[in-house]
Design a protein around this motif. Structure first.
Motif, PDB file in Angstrom:
ATOM      1  N   SER A  76      40.885   1.845 -36.933  1.00 50.40           N
ATOM      2  CA  SER A  76      40.972   0.411 -36.719  1.00 50.40           C
ATOM      3  C   SER A  76      42.386   0.091 -36.270  1.00 50.40           C
ATOM      4  O   SER A  76      43.350   0.711 -36.723  1.00 50.40           O
ATOM      5  N   THR A 123      43.584  -2.853 -36.761  1.00 56.31           N
ATOM      6  CA  THR A 123      44.025  -3.942 -37.631  1.00 56.31           C
ATOM      7  C   THR A 123      45.312  -3.525 -38.337  1.00 56.31           C
ATOM      8  O   THR A 123      45.375  -2.473 -38.949  1.00 56.31           O
ATOM      9  N   ALA A 153      38.768  -6.448 -30.171  1.00 59.92           N
ATOM     10  CA  ALA A 153      38.085  -6.066 -31.409  1.00 59.92           C
ATOM     11  C   ALA A 153      36.956  -5.082 -31.118  1.00 59.92           C
ATOM     12  O   ALA A 153      36.659  -4.202 -31.913  1.00 59.92           O
TER      13      ALA A 153
END
Length: 76
Positions: A29, A31, A41
């Motif tokens: 990820s 993030t 995303a």
């Protein structure tokens, strides 16, 4: 070749076809990463022309067969 895959799924598929242990391929990820440019995303690999292309599995197998030192390399 109408199915979109993630980078991790692509790596696992290539590893399986090549006979490698894929247990070290992990989903990641972005993030919390501090990239200079923003990342989407959802960024699965896909093709709008996928219907015209051979399957992803076939393409990976053909690429691996063409690698130097591979069985059948250079034969088409």
């Amino acid at each position: 070749n109408t199915t979109a895959v993630s980078w991790a799924e692509f790596a696992r598929l290539a590893g399986l076809i090549g006979g490698f242990d894929t247990s070290r391929v992990v989903d990641g990820s972005t993030t919390g990463d501090t990239w200079t440019a923003p990342r989407p995303a959802y960024s699965a690999l896909g093709s709008d022309r996928g219907v015209l292309l051979p399957t992803l599995e076939h393409s990976i197998e053909a690429w691996m067969a063409a690698l130097p030192g591979a069985a059948g390399a250079g034969k088409r």
